[in-house]
Scaffold this motif. Sequence first.
Motif, PDB file in Angstrom:
ATOM      1  N   LEU A 157      15.926  14.790  -4.078  1.00 42.74           N
ATOM      2  CA  LEU A 157      15.710  13.957  -2.564  1.00 42.74           C
ATOM      3  C   LEU A 157      15.029  13.452  -2.519  1.00 42.74           C
ATOM      4  N   TYR A 158      13.720  13.026  -3.247  1.00 47.86           N
ATOM      5  CA  TYR A 158      13.081  11.959  -3.416  1.00 47.86           C
ATOM      6  C   TYR A 158      13.429  10.640  -3.067  1.00 47.86           C
ATOM      7  N   LEU A 159      13.383  10.977  -4.221  1.00 49.97           N
ATOM      8  CA  LEU A 159      14.182   9.305  -4.570  1.00 49.97           C
ATOM      9  C   LEU A 159      15.324   8.765  -3.558  1.00 49.97           C
ATOM     10  N   HIS A 160      16.464   9.204  -3.055  1.00 53.08           N
ATOM     11  CA  HIS A 160      17.200   9.078  -1.641  1.00 53.08           C
ATOM     12  C   HIS A 160      16.500   9.022  -0.285  1.00 53.08           C
ATOM     13  N   SER A 161      14.689  10.147  -0.333  1.00 48.68           N
ATOM     14  CA  SER A 161      14.614   9.847   1.264  1.00 48.68           C
ATOM     15  C   SER A 161      13.412   9.271   1.246  1.00 48.68           C
ATOM     16  N   HIS A 162      12.630   8.640   0.232  1.00 49.92           N
ATOM     17  CA  HIS A 162      11.656   8.241  -0.210  1.00 49.92           C
ATOM     18  C   HIS A 162      11.310   6.069  -0.874  1.00 49.92           C
ATOM     19  N   TRP A 163      12.148   7.166  -2.016  1.00 49.30           N
ATOM     20  CA  TRP A 163      12.092   5.937  -3.019  1.00 49.30           C
ATOM     21  C   TRP A 163      13.139   4.439  -2.333  1.00 49.30           C
ATOM     22  N   LEU A 164      14.091   4.486  -2.276  1.00 46.26           N
ATOM     23  CA  LEU A 164      15.156   3.795  -2.300  1.00 46.26           C
ATOM     24  C   LEU A 164      15.517   3.368  -0.405  1.00 46.26           C
TER      25      LEU A 164
ATOM     26  N   LEU B 240       7.729   4.104 -20.802  1.00 51.09           N
ATOM     27  CA  LEU B 240       7.459   3.258 -20.683  1.00 51.09           C
ATOM     28  C   LEU B 240       8.810   2.786 -21.385  1.00 51.09           C
ATOM     29  N   ASN B 241       9.669   3.007 -22.452  1.00 47.61           N
ATOM     30  CA  ASN B 241      11.080   1.809 -22.104  1.00 47.61           C
ATOM     31  C   ASN B 241      11.743   2.442 -21.923  1.00 47.61           C
ATOM     32  N   LEU B 242      11.759   3.643 -21.067  1.00 43.54           N
ATOM     33  CA  LEU B 242      12.927   3.912 -20.131  1.00 43.54           C
ATOM     34  C   LEU B 242      12.949   2.915 -18.610  1.00 43.54           C
ATOM     35  N   ILE B 243      11.819   2.650 -18.290  1.00 43.80           N
ATOM     36  CA  ILE B 243      11.054   2.067 -17.135  1.00 43.80           C
ATOM     37  C   ILE B 243      11.219   0.532 -17.875  1.00 43.80           C
ATOM     38  N   LEU B 244      11.889  -0.183 -18.808  1.00 46.44           N
ATOM     39  CA  LEU B 244      11.294  -1.263 -19.363  1.00 46.44           C
ATOM     40  C   LEU B 244      12.961  -1.582 -18.583  1.00 46.44           C
ATOM     41  N   GLN B 245      13.412  -0.670 -19.456  1.00 51.42           N
ATOM     42  CA  GLN B 245      15.317  -0.521 -19.791  1.00 51.42           C
ATOM     43  C   GLN B 245      15.674  -0.622 -17.474  1.00 51.42           C
ATOM     44  N   ALA B 246      15.481  -0.123 -17.167  1.00 53.80           N
ATOM     45  CA  ALA B 246      15.667   0.143 -15.600  1.00 53.80           C
ATOM     46  C   ALA B 246      15.120  -0.876 -14.989  1.00 53.80           C
ATOM     47  N   LYS B 247      14.056  -1.333 -15.443  1.00 51.59           N
ATOM     48  CA  LYS B 247      14.023  -3.016 -15.257  1.00 51.59           C
ATOM     49  C   LYS B 247      15.052  -3.737 -15.307  1.00 51.59           C
TER      50      LYS B 247
ATOM     51  N   ALA C 249       0.514  -1.009  -0.286  1.00 52.88           N
ATOM     52  CA  ALA C 249      -0.048   0.205  -0.128  1.00 52.88           C
ATOM     53  C   ALA C 249       1.152   1.642   0.156  1.00 52.88           C
ATOM     54  N   GLU C 250       2.257   1.371   0.409  1.00 53.61           N
ATOM     55  CA  GLU C 250       3.148   2.198   1.005  1.00 53.61           C
ATOM     56  C   GLU C 250       3.727   2.312  -0.216  1.00 53.61           C
ATOM     57  N   ALA C 251       3.925   1.072  -0.941  1.00 59.36           N
ATOM     58  CA  ALA C 251       4.337   1.301  -2.597  1.00 59.36           C
ATOM     59  C   ALA C 251       3.671   1.900  -3.183  1.00 59.36           C
ATOM     60  N   ARG C 252       2.455   1.637  -3.086  1.00 59.69           N
ATOM     61  CA  ARG C 252       1.660   2.449  -4.604  1.00 59.69           C
ATOM     62  C   ARG C 252       1.758   3.964  -4.021  1.00 59.69           C
ATOM     63  N   THR C 253       1.532   4.095  -2.702  1.00 60.42           N
ATOM     64  CA  THR C 253       1.204   5.823  -2.165  1.00 60.42           C
ATOM     65  C   THR C 253       2.659   6.714  -2.352  1.00 60.42           C
ATOM     66  N   ARG C 254       3.920   6.149  -2.768  1.00 63.15           N
ATOM     67  CA  ARG C 254       4.635   6.714  -3.151  1.00 63.15           C
ATOM     68  C   ARG C 254       5.556   6.625  -4.299  1.00 63.15           C
TER      69      ARG C 254
ATOM     70  N   ASP D   9      15.531  -4.332  -1.687  1.00 56.62           N
ATOM     71  CA  ASP D   9      16.392  -5.201  -2.313  1.00 56.62           C
ATOM     72  C   ASP D   9      15.460  -5.614  -4.210  1.00 56.62           C
ATOM     73  N   ARG D  10      16.330  -6.446  -4.887  1.00 53.90           N
ATOM     74  CA  ARG D  10      15.788  -6.016  -6.069  1.00 53.90           C
ATOM     75  C   ARG D  10      14.035  -6.002  -6.326  1.00 53.90           C
ATOM     76  N   LYS D  11      13.970  -7.166  -5.462  1.00 54.17           N
ATOM     77  CA  LYS D  11      12.459  -7.167  -5.422  1.00 54.17           C
ATOM     78  C   LYS D  11      11.644  -6.453  -5.920  1.00 54.17           C
ATOM     79  N   GLN D  12      12.106  -6.059  -4.586  1.00 49.87           N
ATOM     80  CA  GLN D  12      11.108  -4.289  -3.697  1.00 49.87           C
ATOM     81  C   GLN D  12      11.127  -3.825  -5.230  1.00 49.87           C
ATOM     82  N   LEU D  13      12.985  -3.604  -5.776  1.00 52.00           N
ATOM     83  CA  LEU D  13      13.176  -2.323  -6.958  1.00 52.00           C
ATOM     84  C   LEU D  13      12.073  -2.638  -8.465  1.00 52.00           C
ATOM     85  N   ASP D  14      12.509  -3.807  -8.421  1.00 51.68           N
ATOM     86  CA  ASP D  14      11.073  -4.513  -9.252  1.00 51.68           C
ATOM     87  C   ASP D  14      10.095  -4.305  -9.467  1.00 51.68           C
ATOM     88  N   GLN D  15       9.367  -4.183  -8.443  1.00 56.24           N
ATOM     89  CA  GLN D  15       7.497  -4.643  -7.788  1.00 56.24           C
ATOM     90  C   GLN D  15       7.608  -3.116  -8.200  1.00 56.24           C
TER      91      GLN D  15
END
Length: 329
Positions: free
Chosen positions: A233-240, A300-307, A211-216, A245-251
């Motif tokens: 700043l948000y990436l560092h304080s809220h995303w990462l 969308l392509n950039l996100i697929l590349q990141a995955k 639920a929190e993942a969706r909000t973020r 872990d890799r599974k969560q990043l992928d989700q």
Amino acid sequence: MNTWSQVADIQPLASKIITNSMEKGRISHAYLLQGERGTGKEAIALLVAKSLFCTAMQGIEPCNECNNCKRISSGNHPDIHWIEPEGLSITKEQVNHLQKEFSYSGMESNKKVYVIKDADTMTVNAANSLLKFLEEPSKQTTAMMLTENSGSIIPTIRSRCQVIDLKPLNPVHFQKQLLSEGMKEPDAILMSALTNSLDDAFERIGDEWFAEARTRMLQLVEMLAAKSENVYLYLHSHWLTHFKDRKQLDQGLDLLLLAIRDVLYYHIGNEANMTIFKSGNAFLEKSAMAFSQERLSDILNLILQAKRKIKQNVQPTLVMEQLVLQIQR
Ligand SMILES: [Zn+2]
């Protein structure tokens, strides 16, 4: 899926190939099951094992009640070995250990089954060790290799297996299944876009982390649409800090992918297929103003590349910073 007739509902071809060879007593000594997550690879491997060990087969169906069937269901049968990646890969040591186990005769019979999950993660050395094993098949040994990523299985292994393609599941069929199990409609729509597994869907929908993942993720989209300078700043304080872990990043990237796809769907009038937003959502309209159709396809392509990079073990901070940089360019 506990019976071949249940498998036949979603994987008719696979079910037919395997049950036919069982009926003729010509079960292959190595199978390679390839298909996306949730297409039934493990269920099929379990059924093959039960069909070989069940003491009360009813035609082609294992009984699911005898001692052998029960132990196979609970993962406690001594002659069935499971191998899965330790960390990121399946190592040569794991394969060698397996071979050693197999050099002894079966604990309870001469039959043995080994199941290799995520077989594409075998290192080159592991694959070469396994190859030797496959070249000298014992009549009583059955190998089941499972993979989502069949392109990464080396051809010499592939050519020694009977390859079975599992077809992708139909999301609408899965949505109906989720609804009939009591999931609310918006949740079922979202979950059918994220997973093919009932257990996984119910686990995630009841999970606070999710639920929190969706909000973020929504906050990130909002910042991207507003071209906010605070996004790093948000990436560092809220995303990462949330997607660790890799599974969560992928989700996290999967959720982002769905949201951006929704914005694109909104643009092209395909709102019926949206999974995160509902029509008329103000936030959706604002995001649609911020990005053109063309830009959304790029994103969308950039996100697929990141995955892919996350899967290839690239440093997560780097992957996310690059992604955001490229989206805001
Ligand atoms: Zn049985």
